[in-house]
Design a protein around this motif. Structure first.
Motif, short mmCIF file in Angstrom:
data_model
loop_
_atom_site.label_atom_id
_atom_site.label_comp_id
_atom_site.label_asym_id
_atom_site.label_seq_id
_atom_site.Cartn_x
_atom_site.Cartn_y
_atom_site.Cartn_z
N GLN A 48 -14.13 0.84 2.86
CA GLN A 48 -13.44 2.12 3.05
C GLN A 48 -13.47 2.94 1.77
N LYS A 49 -13.30 2.27 0.65
CA LYS A 49 -13.18 2.97 -0.63
C LYS A 49 -14.53 3.35 -1.23
N GLY A 50 -15.63 3.02 -0.55
CA GLY A 50 -16.96 3.45 -1.01
C GLY A 50 -17.41 2.81 -2.31
N THR B 132 -10.30 -7.78 -12.66
CA THR B 132 -9.90 -8.01 -11.28
C THR B 132 -8.39 -8.32 -11.22
N GLY B 133 -7.85 -8.18 -10.03
CA GLY B 133 -6.41 -8.43 -9.84
C GLY B 133 -5.64 -7.13 -9.79
N TYR B 134 -4.33 -7.27 -9.60
CA TYR B 134 -3.46 -6.08 -9.50
C TYR B 134 -2.67 -5.97 -10.79
N ASN B 135 -2.78 -4.85 -11.48
CA ASN B 135 -2.13 -4.70 -12.78
C ASN B 135 -1.59 -3.27 -12.92
N GLU B 136 -0.29 -3.14 -12.62
CA GLU B 136 0.33 -1.80 -12.58
C GLU B 136 0.24 -1.11 -13.96
N GLY C 277 0.82 -1.21 0.00
CA GLY C 277 0.00 0.00 0.00
C GLY C 277 0.85 1.26 0.00
N GLY C 278 0.19 2.38 0.30
CA GLY C 278 0.82 3.69 0.21
C GLY C 278 2.04 3.85 1.11
N LEU C 279 2.07 3.14 2.25
CA LEU C 279 3.22 3.22 3.16
C LEU C 279 4.53 2.92 2.42
N VAL D 180 -13.54 -0.57 -14.23
CA VAL D 180 -13.09 -0.77 -12.86
C VAL D 180 -11.94 -1.78 -12.84
N LEU D 181 -10.80 -1.37 -12.27
CA LEU D 181 -9.68 -2.28 -12.03
C LEU D 181 -9.49 -2.40 -10.53
N GLY D 182 -9.57 -3.62 -10.01
CA GLY D 182 -9.35 -3.77 -8.57
C GLY D 182 -9.72 -5.15 -8.11
N SER D 183 -9.41 -5.39 -6.85
CA SER D 183 -9.86 -6.63 -6.25
C SER D 183 -10.06 -6.38 -4.77
N VAL E 40 -12.16 3.42 -12.07
CA VAL E 40 -11.75 3.18 -10.68
C VAL E 40 -10.50 2.30 -10.72
N VAL E 41 -9.48 2.68 -9.92
CA VAL E 41 -8.32 1.79 -9.68
C VAL E 41 -8.19 1.73 -8.18
N SER E 42 -8.56 0.59 -7.59
CA SER E 42 -8.68 0.63 -6.13
C SER E 42 -8.79 -0.76 -5.53
N ARG E 43 -8.47 -0.84 -4.24
CA ARG E 43 -8.93 -1.98 -3.47
C ARG E 43 -10.45 -1.88 -3.43
N LEU E 44 -11.14 -2.99 -3.62
CA LEU E 44 -12.61 -2.94 -3.62
C LEU E 44 -13.08 -3.24 -2.19
N CYS F 252 -4.62 9.81 2.75
CA CYS F 252 -4.06 10.71 1.73
C CYS F 252 -4.66 10.37 0.38
N GLY F 253 -4.40 9.12 -0.08
CA GLY F 253 -4.88 8.73 -1.41
C GLY F 253 -3.86 9.10 -2.46
N LEU F 254 -3.55 8.14 -3.32
CA LEU F 254 -2.60 8.41 -4.40
C LEU F 254 -3.28 8.49 -5.74
N THR F 255 -4.34 7.69 -5.93
CA THR F 255 -4.93 7.58 -7.27
C THR F 255 -5.44 8.93 -7.78
N GLN F 256 -5.98 9.76 -6.89
CA GLN F 256 -6.47 11.06 -7.36
C GLN F 256 -5.31 11.97 -7.77
N MET F 257 -4.13 11.74 -7.15
CA MET F 257 -2.97 12.57 -7.54
C MET F 257 -2.43 12.11 -8.89
N TYR F 258 -2.37 10.79 -9.09
CA TYR F 258 -1.97 10.29 -10.41
C TYR F 258 -2.94 10.81 -11.47
N ALA F 259 -4.23 10.80 -11.13
CA ALA F 259 -5.25 11.26 -12.08
C ALA F 259 -4.99 12.71 -12.47
P1 ADP Z 1 -4.56 2.55 -0.40
O1 ADP Z 1 -3.09 2.65 -0.02
O2 ADP Z 1 -5.50 2.87 0.70
O3 ADP Z 1 -4.92 1.27 -1.09
P2 ADP Z 1 -3.94 4.73 -2.23
O4 ADP Z 1 -4.77 5.50 -3.22
O5 ADP Z 1 -3.13 5.52 -1.26
O6 ADP Z 1 -4.88 3.69 -1.50
O7 ADP Z 1 -2.90 3.82 -3.02
C1 ADP Z 1 -3.32 2.76 -3.82
C2 ADP Z 1 -2.21 2.42 -4.79
O8 ADP Z 1 -2.43 1.12 -5.30
C3 ADP Z 1 -2.17 3.32 -5.99
O9 ADP Z 1 -0.83 3.37 -6.42
C4 ADP Z 1 -3.05 2.59 -7.01
O10 ADP Z 1 -2.74 2.95 -8.34
C5 ADP Z 1 -2.67 1.18 -6.71
N1 ADP Z 1 -3.69 0.16 -7.02
C6 ADP Z 1 -4.80 -0.15 -6.30
N2 ADP Z 1 -5.45 -1.19 -6.85
C7 ADP Z 1 -4.76 -1.53 -7.95
C8 ADP Z 1 -4.91 -2.56 -8.95
N3 ADP Z 1 -5.91 -3.42 -8.90
N4 ADP Z 1 -4.00 -2.62 -9.93
C9 ADP Z 1 -2.97 -1.74 -9.98
N5 ADP Z 1 -2.76 -0.78 -9.07
C10 ADP Z 1 -3.63 -0.67 -8.07
#
Ligand code: ADP
Length: 487
Positions: free
Chosen positions: A304-306, A353-357, A18-20, A326-329, A297-301, A379-386
């Motif tokens: 918390q993430k709504g 579904t799954g993690y795909n950078e 995660g973001g840490l 939607v990309l996430g799992s 959406v790119v997120s953990r589903l 904090c959230g990162l995805t909105q900053m990348y966006a």
């Molecule tokens: P959190 O750390 O709470 O999950 P953040 O928005 O801070 O949320 O960071 C999430 C990070 O994980 C971002 O870099 C986002 O692009 C990435 N991410 C989340 N889900 C996926 C996914 N399914 N595939 C690729 N990247 C993902």
């Protein structure tokens, strides 16, 4: 130079959940430019020890919480690491906290107590020639560091505790206390005791000289019962030593002008090139051509993430031409809710579904709107990348989302400062309204493009935050810097 030891249970690019990891990986280089030398103590997971063949042994332990181990120092991927190599504790499959089946390791309390104890020993001069002035502990896994320092012999060593997510606190039964190598009076309200058990994050928040979290809004929110998850009272008691420091992003890894994961690179002057990415994105998600905006959406589903709020709005989102990728799992129920939406609206809604950078980059470079409807968001990162990729963020008004996106309200539109859309409270109805507002903004092509450019020009780098951390360290050890007067 100020010597700081960072203690983190994950670090990018070696190991990340995660973001840490992003913060732990990015801060040392950014701090280097602010007069801070940062080394990082990390556990010797297989993914880390595999990179340490060129490292030097700097300490050995015959009985570290019942196990044999050593410290290995070395430089990997530009990071100065001190790796706690204790095979009995860290040489395991799975992620840093769970086994292959997804369950927390039952001895996590021991694994991270050992990490924290070793950090405090480093602070006391365990390794000849190395003596950090400040130890910067991240999240509950390093939460005992400030307790070991507070109840230890040093009069000068300072500690900073950073909370990346209040939801993860590391709480354990009182029965482990006897094995923590702390004096008996540490089991108290002023130490590690937490509702009759042991709280690692609580210990850190109680005992650290400074507490920080990853955005100013979240720093304020966690002092309220709704967001504090039980620690709000404690944080209020020490509110003059609690700070919100916004995370930055890696602007090299996330650069639309050079990103090899994109079908077409682009910049503020070639924003029309996003079209090629949108096309590639539609193909990846099985979506038709459409006039309306493509939401993503790119997120953990997770709750918390709504994601449930979004799932409930799929029908209205696709009405009049909107699309959703939607990309996430995550939680099965939420995955299914999105999958059902995709089945109801073939060609309009897609789920991967799954993690795909790589795909996450393509989404940022091709979608029109990034939806982040979190109930809380440190904090959230995805909105900053966006923002950096010209994808308009549609976010709930919480935590770091509130601090990084300027809502396109009437005043902001008139002043030409808006960079996205915010909504509150985090409810289905408020999100529906925000989707409607976003569609109306999208219909005005010229001002939409201006908003995209504005977001792309936002300063999202680590520079400002690194200066702020450097100012905090300096004030702890009694040094003046340009920034200390702001603190
Ligand atoms: P959190 O750390 O709470 O999950 P953040 O928005 O801070 O949320 O960071 C999430 C990070 O994980 C971002 O870099 C986002 O692009 C990435 N991410 C989340 N889900 C996926 C996914 N399914 N595939 C690729 N990247 C993902």
């Amino acid at each position: 130079m100020i010597e700081v030891l960072s203690v983190a249970s994950e670090i990018y690019p070696l190991i990340k959940t995660g973001g840490l990891a992003d913060v732990a990986g990015a801060l040392p280089a950014a701090l280097g430019e602010c007069g801070v030398k940062m080394r990082t103590l990390v556990p010797g997971y297989p993914a880390i020890t595999a990179q340490m063949s060129g490292g030097r042994d700097v300490a050995h332990f015959r009985d570290l919480f019942g196990a044999k181990g050593r410290l290995v120092a070395g430089r990997v991927s530009g990071l100065d690491l001190i790796v706690l190599d204790v095979p009995a504790l860290y040489d395991r499959p799975g992620n840093p906290y769970t086994g292959p089946e997804g369950w927390d390791w039952p001895d996590n309390w021991r694994r991270f107590a050992a990490l924290s104890w070793v950090a405090s020993e480093l602070g006391l001069g365990l390794v000849e020639g190395y003596r950090p002035q400040v130890i910067h502990a991240h999240d509950w896994q390093a939460g005992l560091v400030p307790a070991y320092v507070k109840f230890g012999p040093s009069q000068t060593l300072k500690t900073v505790m950073t909370v990346h997510n209040m939801a993860f606190q590391g709480t354990f039964g009182a029965d482990i206390f006897g094995e923590l190598r702390l004096p008996s009076h540490a089991f108290s309200v002023h130490g590690v005791e937490y509702y009759g058990g042991v709280g690692y994050l609580k210990a850190g928040v109680e005992c650290a000289d400074f507490v920080t979290t990853v955005s100013p809004s979240y720093a304020a929110e966690i002092r309220t019962p709704a967001f504090g998850m039980g620690l709000d009272g404690l944080l209020n008691n020490r509110s003059d030593t609690v700070f919100g420091v916004l995370n930055g992003i890696d602007t090299d890894a996330w650069n639309p002008a050079t990103d090899t994961a994109l079908a077409q690179t682009f910049s503020t002057s070639t924003i029309q090139n996003r079209r090629g990415n949108k096309q590639a994105l539609r193909e990846a998600f099985g979506l038709d051509d459409s006039r309306g905006p493509l939401f993503a959406v790119v997120s953990r589903l997770t709750w918390q993430k709504g994601i449930d709020l979004l799932a409930a709005n799929i029908d209205m989102l696709v009405a009049d031409g909107g699309q959703l990728a939607v990309l996430g799992s995550g939680e099965a129920e939420l995955e299914n809710a999105i999958r059902n939406g995709a089945q109801r609206h073939p060609g309009k809604v897609g789920l991967v579904t799954g993690y795909n950078e790589g795909l996450s980059h393509l989404i940022q470079g091709g979608a029109d709107v990034m939806v982040v409807p979190s109930r809380f968001e440190p904090c959230g990162l995805t909105q900053m990348y966006a923002l950096r990729y010209g994808c308009i963020p549609l976010v709930s008004r919480v935590g770091g989302l509130n601090d990084t996106v300027i809502d396109a309200n009437v005043a902001a539109v008139q002043a030409e400062v808006a960079t996205g859309v915010q909504f509150a409270p985090p409810t289905e109805a408020a999100l529906a309204d925000a989707i409607r507002r976003t569609k109306a903004l999208y219909a005005d092509e010229k001002s939409w493009k201006k908003m995209q450019r504005r977001g792309m020009k936002s300063d999202l780098s680590w520079q400002l935050s690194a200066r702020r951390y450097a100012g905090l360290y300096a004030s702890l050890i009694g040094l003046e810097t340009d920034d200390s007067e702001d603190d």
